[in-house]
Design a protein around this motif. Structure first.
Motif, short mmCIF file in Angstrom:
data_model
loop_
_atom_site.label_atom_id
_atom_site.label_comp_id
_atom_site.label_asym_id
_atom_site.label_seq_id
_atom_site.Cartn_x
_atom_site.Cartn_y
_atom_site.Cartn_z
N HIS A 260 -34.09 -32.04 -11.51
CA HIS A 260 -34.66 -31.15 -12.54
C HIS A 260 -33.60 -30.27 -13.20
CE1 HIS A 260 -34.49 -28.13 -9.36
NE2 HIS A 260 -34.78 -27.19 -10.25
N ASP A 261 -32.57 -29.87 -12.46
CA ASP A 261 -31.55 -28.97 -13.02
C ASP A 261 -30.28 -29.72 -13.41
OD1 ASP A 261 -32.82 -26.57 -13.17
OD2 ASP A 261 -32.10 -25.82 -11.23
N LYS A 264 -27.64 -28.32 -15.66
CA LYS A 264 -26.78 -27.18 -15.26
C LYS A 264 -25.32 -27.60 -15.07
CE LYS A 264 -30.13 -23.93 -13.51
NZ LYS A 264 -30.79 -23.34 -12.35
N HIS A 289 -30.08 -25.64 -20.25
CA HIS A 289 -29.91 -26.71 -19.25
C HIS A 289 -31.10 -27.68 -19.29
CE1 HIS A 289 -32.61 -24.31 -16.64
NE2 HIS A 289 -32.81 -25.43 -15.97
N HIS A 314 -39.66 -28.22 -16.93
CA HIS A 314 -40.00 -27.53 -15.68
C HIS A 314 -39.99 -26.01 -15.83
CE1 HIS A 314 -35.55 -27.78 -15.33
NE2 HIS A 314 -35.64 -26.66 -14.62
N HIS A 315 -39.52 -25.48 -16.98
CA HIS A 315 -39.61 -24.02 -17.22
C HIS A 315 -40.73 -23.68 -18.20
CE1 HIS A 315 -36.20 -22.55 -14.88
NE2 HIS A 315 -35.53 -23.64 -15.27
N ASP A 343 -39.75 -24.97 -8.04
CA ASP A 343 -38.51 -24.34 -8.50
C ASP A 343 -38.60 -22.81 -8.34
OD1 ASP A 343 -36.04 -24.04 -9.73
OD2 ASP A 343 -36.85 -24.15 -11.76
#
Ligand SMILES: [Fe+2]
Length: 431
Positions: A260-261, A264, A289, A314-315, A343
């Motif tokens: 998911h990240d 980054k 990201h 996801h955010h 998360d």
């Protein structure tokens, strides 16, 4: 009328008896042919169908002994699928074939009578059954391709095979060949599906290991986020499991959580160790990201379609306050909602450069306060289910790392009751 032109009663009876017998056999063959159709298409074990087909072939030719073989390729061999009448015959009977045997069987027409000099033309003696047992052989072919063979032994009263019997045998043989080929195709298909499933399973295992290593690499930027992606993958999978999702969906959630990240990797390392909250410019770079990660994974053919969506969304939050696209409620795919919750849960229960880890109780109270405005209530409920399983020790592997804290089952029940109250908007339902 026929009798009147005969010179002797005995001879005439014999001459009349033979055509009558043949006529009866022809009628039986036609009847068997019409019975074989439904038999061959019936949903039953092929071994049973093979016995019925062999009976029909034997009756049509007057044989009392017979074996129905299918051709197995690489290496070429005839393997019996049905045998009748022989006093002793191995099951299965196997006859390895050399290329010249395959060629002779594939090019011969109709049924052939076997003699001492002709066995070796069609069959090898290297199997577990002696070719000398057979007196008549008919190859089974579909569109010129050999699919099997029928080998017959003795006839009634040890009489020789006659022309009509061989013709009836050939007539039925076409249909039996189709059934044998149909079975071979089904077997091949079943084997290929099995092979593909095994390959997929091994690929999934490979993906899981590779993605776990990848997840660790994403979090290498700062000590505070070490292990974050792996934990998010595991939490998301456990939440999906508690929601009743199937194994594939759970695997998809774990993989999407691991990645998911991924965006980054493009964020300045300095931002991860900053001891104060990020300013607007820094926050924007950090928020990017999601879109950068999406660009990275969108072209990758993952076995799980949800990965790019989870990386990008996801955010996102149910009330539209998230980023990068400000999606609302159902616009956010369930996988992204689950990973988003996992998360947040991991971020709060882990230390950051600008704060200590937040206690489990405070984290859950905060998540509940923001449900359903920001978090999916069903996913939050599943999170509580997993935490309760930990609390009563019924999880095979603990859901939570011990450093994240611990709550008593009664505390979790209290939180679950609060969540239920919020979801039902305080309404009480009589049941
Ligand atoms: Fe993120």
């Amino acid at each position: 009328m026929v009798l009147s032109i005969c010179s002797g009663t005995y001879v005439c009876s014999a001459k009349v008896a033979a055509p009558q017998e043949n006529f009866r056999r022809l009628l039986r063959t036609v009847a068997m042919l019409s019975d074989l159709g439904p038999e061959m298409t019936a949903e039953r074990d092929f071994a049973q169908t093979a016995q019925v087909m062999l009976s029909a072939l034997m009756q049509s030719s007057g044989a009392t002994e017979g074996v129905l073989f299918v051709l197995v390729e690489k290496p070429a061999m005839l393997t019996s699928v049905a045998a009748q009448g022989f006093a002793l015959i191995p099951e299965p009977s196997v006859i390895p074939l050399l290329p010249r045997h395959v060629h002779a069987l594939a090019t011969t027409r109709g049924a052939v009578l076997l003699e001492a000099s002709s066995y070796d033309t069609f069959l090898s003696a290297n199997g577990n059954v002696a070719p000398e047992l057979f007196r008549c052989l008919m190859s089974l072919k579909v569109s010129g391709k050999l699919v099997g063979a029928v080998a017959l032994g003795r006839r009634e009263a040890d009489s020789p095979y006659d022309e009509e019997g061989l013709q009836y045998l050939e007539l039925l043989g076409h249909y039996v060949a189709l059934a044998v080929q149909n079975h071979a195709l089904t077997q091949t298909l079943a084997q290929r599906v099995g092979d593909n499933l095994r390959l997929m399973a091994s690929l999934h295992g490979f993906y899981d290991n590779a993605l776990e290593a990848f997840a660790a690499a994403i979090d290498v930027k700062h000590v505070n986020i070490h292990g974050h992606s792996i934990r998010v993958g595991k939490y998301a999978a456990a939440i999906g499991d508690a929601m009743g999702m199937g194994p594939n969906e759970v695997t998809a959630l774990r993989s999407a959580g691991y990645l998911h990240d991924i965006g980054k990797v493009a964020v300045d390392k300095r931002l991860f160790g900053k001891p104060t909250t990020l300013d607007a410019e820094e926050f924007r770079e950090m928020a990017d990201h999601t879109t950068v990660g999406h660009q990275i994974v969108v072209g990758v053919q993952f076995p799980w379609a949800c990965v790019p969506e989870v990386v990008r969304w996801h955010h996102e939050r149910a009330d539209g306050s998230g980023y990068p696209d400000g999606l609302q409620n159902e616009e956010v795919p369930i996988e992204a909602r689950i990973v988003g919750l996992a998360d947040t849960f991991d971020a709060m229960t882990s230390p950051r450069p600008y704060r200590e880890r937040i206690s489990l109780g405070t984290t859950l109270n905060d998540i509940l306060r923001n449900t359903p405005q920001k978090f999916d209530p069903t996913a939050v409920q599943a999170l509580l289910v997993q935490l309760r399983r930990d609390a009563v020790g019924s999880n095979r592997a603990p859901f939570l790392e011990s450093s994240a804290g611990h709550l008593a089952p009664t505390d979790i029940d209290h939180l679950a009751a609060n969540l239920q109250h919020k979801i039902s908007n305080g309404r009480l339902y009589l049941t």
